[in-house]
Design a protein around this motif. Structure first.
Motif, mmCIF file in Angstrom:
data_model
loop_
_atom_site.group_PDB
_atom_site.id
_atom_site.type_symbol
_atom_site.label_atom_id
_atom_site.label_comp_id
_atom_site.label_asym_id
_atom_site.label_seq_id
_atom_site.Cartn_x
_atom_site.Cartn_y
_atom_site.Cartn_z
ATOM 1 N N UNK A 1 7.654 11.277 -7.648
ATOM 2 C CA UNK A 1 8.488 10.141 -7.283
ATOM 3 C C UNK A 1 9.809 10.590 -6.668
ATOM 4 N N UNK A 2 10.090 11.877 -6.736
ATOM 5 C CA UNK A 2 11.384 12.340 -6.217
ATOM 6 C C UNK A 2 11.231 13.171 -4.958
ATOM 7 N N UNK A 3 12.343 13.841 -4.593
ATOM 8 C CA UNK A 3 12.399 14.640 -3.367
ATOM 9 C C UNK A 3 11.310 15.711 -3.313
ATOM 10 N N UNK A 4 11.044 16.322 -4.464
ATOM 11 C CA UNK A 4 10.238 17.534 -4.468
ATOM 12 C C UNK A 4 8.743 17.273 -4.297
ATOM 13 N N UNK A 5 8.318 16.031 -4.237
ATOM 14 C CA UNK A 5 6.894 15.747 -4.109
ATOM 15 C C UNK A 5 6.178 16.076 -5.398
ATOM 16 N N UNK A 6 4.847 16.040 -5.358
ATOM 17 C CA UNK A 6 4.158 16.337 -6.601
ATOM 18 C C UNK A 6 2.668 16.500 -6.415
ATOM 19 N N UNK A 7 2.009 16.873 -7.496
ATOM 20 C CA UNK A 7 0.563 16.983 -7.470
ATOM 21 C C UNK A 7 0.015 16.584 -8.830
ATOM 22 N N UNK A 8 -1.306 16.322 -8.850
ATOM 23 C CA UNK A 8 -1.956 15.902 -10.083
ATOM 24 C C UNK A 8 -3.224 16.714 -10.285
ATOM 25 N N UNK A 9 -3.432 17.172 -11.514
ATOM 26 C CA UNK A 9 -4.666 17.877 -11.851
ATOM 27 C C UNK A 9 -5.437 17.046 -12.860
ATOM 28 N N UNK B 1 0.792 -1.238 0.000
ATOM 29 C CA UNK B 1 0.000 0.000 0.000
ATOM 30 C C UNK B 1 0.821 1.282 0.000
ATOM 31 N N UNK B 2 2.137 1.223 0.196
ATOM 32 C CA UNK B 2 2.900 2.464 0.274
ATOM 33 C C UNK B 2 4.044 2.484 -0.722
ATOM 34 N N UNK B 3 4.527 3.699 -0.999
ATOM 35 C CA UNK B 3 5.680 3.818 -1.883
ATOM 36 C C UNK B 3 6.948 3.393 -1.144
ATOM 37 N N UNK B 4 7.933 2.944 -1.932
ATOM 38 C CA UNK B 4 9.194 2.439 -1.381
ATOM 39 C C UNK B 4 9.841 3.452 -0.445
ATOM 40 N N UNK B 5 9.840 4.716 -0.881
ATOM 41 C CA UNK B 5 10.536 5.741 -0.113
ATOM 42 C C UNK B 5 9.649 6.330 0.986
ATOM 43 N N UNK B 6 8.479 5.736 1.176
ATOM 44 C CA UNK B 6 7.602 6.219 2.229
ATOM 45 C C UNK B 6 6.875 7.500 1.861
ATOM 46 N N UNK B 7 7.114 8.046 0.647
ATOM 47 C CA UNK B 7 6.435 9.282 0.259
ATOM 48 C C UNK B 7 4.961 9.030 0.023
ATOM 49 N N UNK B 8 4.184 10.059 0.288
ATOM 50 C CA UNK B 8 2.749 9.936 0.053
ATOM 51 C C UNK B 8 2.495 9.991 -1.447
ATOM 52 N N UNK B 9 1.374 9.390 -1.847
ATOM 53 C CA UNK B 9 0.962 9.543 -3.240
ATOM 54 C C UNK B 9 0.553 11.003 -3.423
ATOM 55 N N UNK B 10 0.727 11.545 -4.607
ATOM 56 C CA UNK B 10 0.477 12.981 -4.790
ATOM 57 C C UNK B 10 -1.010 13.308 -4.645
ATOM 58 N N UNK B 11 -1.328 14.489 -4.099
ATOM 59 C CA UNK B 11 -2.725 14.898 -4.034
ATOM 60 C C UNK B 11 -3.282 15.100 -5.443
ATOM 61 N N UNK B 12 -4.530 14.697 -5.647
ATOM 62 C CA UNK B 12 -5.163 14.827 -6.959
ATOM 63 C C UNK B 12 -6.314 15.823 -6.865
ATOM 64 N N UNK B 13 -6.315 16.825 -7.722
ATOM 65 C CA UNK B 13 -7.394 17.819 -7.745
ATOM 66 C C UNK B 13 -8.215 17.644 -9.007
#
Ligand code: ADP
Ligand code: ZN
Ligand code: ZN
Length: 727
Positions: free
Chosen positions: A588-596, A381-393
């Motif tokens: 997928x990287x350090x900077x995080x991300x978002x989805x529209x 259920x989680x990403x390898x690096x422990x990062x959250x899945x990006x928020x989707x708007x």
């Protein structure tokens, strides 16, 4: 001995197998052997599907094969090919065509031959001659010097030393060099783009647990169900689990098949397997040259390679003692073959794994309801690096005049300012969707299909995306002579220009079927995007496929609910997968991300679930809906399409097919149609759809029905296609 032979001829009407008497000197002939047999007045290639001690034919009517090839097909593959033919209402010859060595063709001899090369090595006298200063020509000495470092291909030796062919033969005559012809493998190159795999990564707890689940099934002594679904979110490290599972199979002396969607689009995955297992991996796919495919196939057949990586056809890889079949991105529609036999590699993989006692491991972030329902589930259920899945708007496009919502523009602007990367998905290629006349309202349509033509500006063409027809872009309307022609809608070609202008100097990369479907063209775009410091990758669903670019901070899906406007029971599933997969490319990287996600209907359940990354909730809803409507996995769906040049015959034929299906209806099947389909490639079409609770009897009855109706002269000129598991 009598050999029952299935001739490899495309004719549907033939009912094999046919008996031949095998003479004593052909003692190696057995099930799976290929023979050249007299067939009527011709000679054809055939496959022995059975042997027997006697034939029902009188002895004087039995003839002997003309030649036998020692290249036997493993019996289990032979059975698989024949099974596919039955299961997908095709012919034995077509089914066998899937499992035979590549390049077999239907002639009387295999078309592709092994490649041989002249190979030069230094003999002991050769070494002596170099050491004791024997009399040698300058170039001959150079050749011996070069060979002192190890044998090499003669042609390369001549090229690099300038030594002539005669000079080399001279060295051979003096016993200083040995020349031999060797069979050389043509090895395909597997390239990787995107992030290099991290070697020796310690598996995460979730990966360890998933792997343990797979290995436990592999080692389970009981013959119970070994089919599993690895449901892991994007970036959960599924590939690493596959790699370890393959290693586990190899350790147990067993072979593995890894199915991937499209090698051209995701060379990374194939590359990772090649890196991990080296020579043990063979790659089989349609973009290889005939020679490469031939050689890879034989490396597998001889057991030199024990892992086969490839797209759907790799399910037929000639490995023995199969222990594992992996289906990567199991939701991908490329697993279904569109031509005859219309097989679904996922279904064939289940069958093959079952027969071999192998584990079937289907993995994805967006499981199909069918797999969710019937396979044992493992979850990450989680990403390898422990990062959250990006928020989707979700942003509503109702009452919007432009393709890009202001919010989307703002986010793209941020990407430019930050110098990061974005992926933009618009599942529509070309410049604009259709062209109309401002004077009389004429819509430019395809002459052979009931669809409008799409404008491709760079190619200066109006093109039909169904039959490939293309015509020059008109200057004026042929009906009213008006020159005010209006372009409607936006495809990737037009959006590319818009984005490039709006975001300059940010680089925009375009990836769709028009930018090239060849490996080279796709690689160029993906490598370019990967290497760029920042940029936008724009394209059709090709951009959502498994790529791993760590610097992507924004994912955008335009017109996300376009797919939902088609009447297809898989529309929901497709839409959910498209959005969730694209979301998986972001952050997928350090900077995080978002989805529209831009859509007209922002309340569509598929989109709502996708914004919450809720695959389980989505599938549960889908399953409930499908149970009510009697769709798979609660039934087998079979589609029959009848087509003819003129309108009428196809509808009558469809009606006749339907009339023969009443035993199915009595057995609880639902039969829909005949219903008209839009005209395609100059053919009127009607379809009958069957939802059957039991698969095998339904397929059998449908095949008989179609055979009977198509043999009826009243339906001459009608073509029939039967498609179990249509997509
Ligand atoms: P998925 O296929 O589930 O989307 P991938 O297999 O592509 O995920 O893995 C995502 C990234 O995480 C890849 O770059 C991969 O090399 C890396 N990765 C996988 N497993 C591990 C691990 N155990 N430790 C560190 N990195 C890992
Ligand atoms: Zn007009
Ligand atoms: Zn057309």
């Amino acid at each position: 001995m009598i050999a029952r032979v299935e001739p490899l001829t495309p004719a549907r009407a033939l009912r094999g197998p046919f008996d031949y008497r095998v003479p004593g000197h052909m003692d190696s002939v057995g099930v799976g052997s290929m023979l050249v047999v007299p067939f009527g007045r011709r000679r054809v290639l055939g496959v022995v599907v059975e042997t027997a001690s006697r034939s029902a034919l009188p002895a004087e009517r039995l003839v002997e094969p003309l030649a036998a090839f020692g290249r036997a097909l493993p019996p289990e593959l032979l059975r698989l090919g024949l099974w596919v033919a039955e299961e997908y209402c095709s012919t034995p010859a077509r089914g066998l065509g899937l499992v035979l060595p590549p390049g077999t063709g239907t002639g009387t001899a295999p078309r592709v031959r092994p490649r041989r090369q002249l190979f030069a090595t230094l003999t002991e006298q050769g070494y002596d001659a170099l050491a004791d200063g024997s009399r040698l020509g300058r170039r001959q000495r150079a050749a011996l010097d070069a060979l002192a470092g190890g044998g090499m291909e003669a042609a390369a030796l001549l090229r690099s030393t300038g030594c002539g062919h005669a000079g080399l033969r001279g060295l051979e005559a003096r016993g200083l060099v040995e020349l031999s012809r060797v069979e050389v493998g043509r090895r395909p190159r597997v390239r990787g783009v995107g992030a290099p795999p991290q070697r020796d990564a310690t598996l995460t707890d979730a990966q360890v647990e998933a792997l343990a689940g797979v290995v436990a099934r592999m080692d389970a002594p009981d013959p119970s169900d070994r089919r599993m679904l690895l449901h892991g979110v994007t970036g959960s490290g599924k590939t690493e689990v596959y790699l370890h599972a393959v290693a586990a199979a190899l350790e147990r002396g067993r072979a593995a098949i890894v199915l991937v969607p499209e090698i051209a689009l995701t060379p990374q995955t194939a590359g990772r397997f090649a890196e991990r297992f080296g020579e043990t991996v063979a790659v089989l796919h349609s973009k290889l040259s005939a020679g490469e495919r031939h050689d890879e196939w034989w490396r597998l057949r001889r057991g030199e390679a024990r892992v086969c990586v490839g797209p759907r056809s790799a399910v037929f890889a000639p490995v023995e003692d199969l222990g594992l079949v992996v289906i990567d991105e199991e939701h991908d529609s490329s697993y279904k073959q569109e031509g005859d036999p219309r097989y679904d590699a996922r279904h064939v993989a289940e069958r093959r794994a079952h027969d071999a006692g192998a584990v079937l491991l289907a993995g994805t972030a967006t499981p199909r309801p069918e797999s969710w329902h019937s396979l044992r589930r493992l979850s990450m259920p989680g990403r390898v690096d422990g990062r959250r899945l990006p928020p989707v708007e979700l942003v509503s496009m109702v009452a919007s005049g432009s393709v890009l919502h202001p919010r989307t523009r703002e986010c793209l602007e941020q990407v430019r300012a930050a110098g990061s990367k974005a992926i933009v998905l618009l599942n529509r290629r070309g410049w604009s969707n259709f062209l109309t006349c401002g004077g009389c309202g004429r819509v430019w349509g395809c002459a052979s299909c009931d669809v409008s033509l799409v404008l491709h500006r760079a190619a200066a063409r109006l093109a039909c995306h169904h039959c490939g027809h293309a015509e020059p872009v008109p200057r004026r309307c042929p009906e009213c002579a008006s020159v005010s022609l209006a372009r409607h809608g936006t495809g990737t070609e037009r959006l590319y220009e818009e984005l490039a202008a709006a975001l300059a100097p940010l680089q925009v990369f375009r990836l769709d079927a028009d930018t090239g479907s060849g490996q080279g063209a796709i690689d160029e775009v993906l490598t370019g995007f990967d290497a760029a410091r920042s940029g936008v990758l724009l394209g059709t669903q090709m951009v959502a496929k498994g790529h791993d670019f760590p610097e992507v901070t924004l994912g955008v899906v335009l017109d996300a609910d376009a797919t939902l406007r088609f009447p297809d029971f898989r529309a929901e599933e497709r839409t959910f997968a498209l959005v969730a997969q694209l979301a998986g490319r972001s952050g997928r990287g350090q900077a995080g991300g978002r989805v529209l996600v831009q859509a007209l209907d922002t309340e569509a359940p598929a989109l709502e679930h996708a914004t919450r990354h809720d695959a389980a909730g989505f599938v549960a809803g889908e399953l409930a809906r499908r149970e009510v409507l009697g769709y798979p996995p609660f039934s087998t769906l079979i589609r029959v399409v009848c087509s003819s040049r003129e309108a009428g015959p196809q509808a009558r034929a469809a009606e006749a097919v339907r009339a023969r299906l009443y035993p199915l209806a009595a057995g609880g099947a639902r039969i829909l149609g005949p219903a008209p389909l839009f005209r395609r490639k100059g053919r009127e079409r009607s379809q009958v759809l069957v939802k059957a609770p039991r698969r095998t009897p339904a397929i059998r009855l449908l095949r008989t029905a179609v055979e009977t109706v198509s043999a009826d002269r009243a339906h001459r000129g009608v073509s029939f296609s039967v498609d179990p598991d249509p997509q």
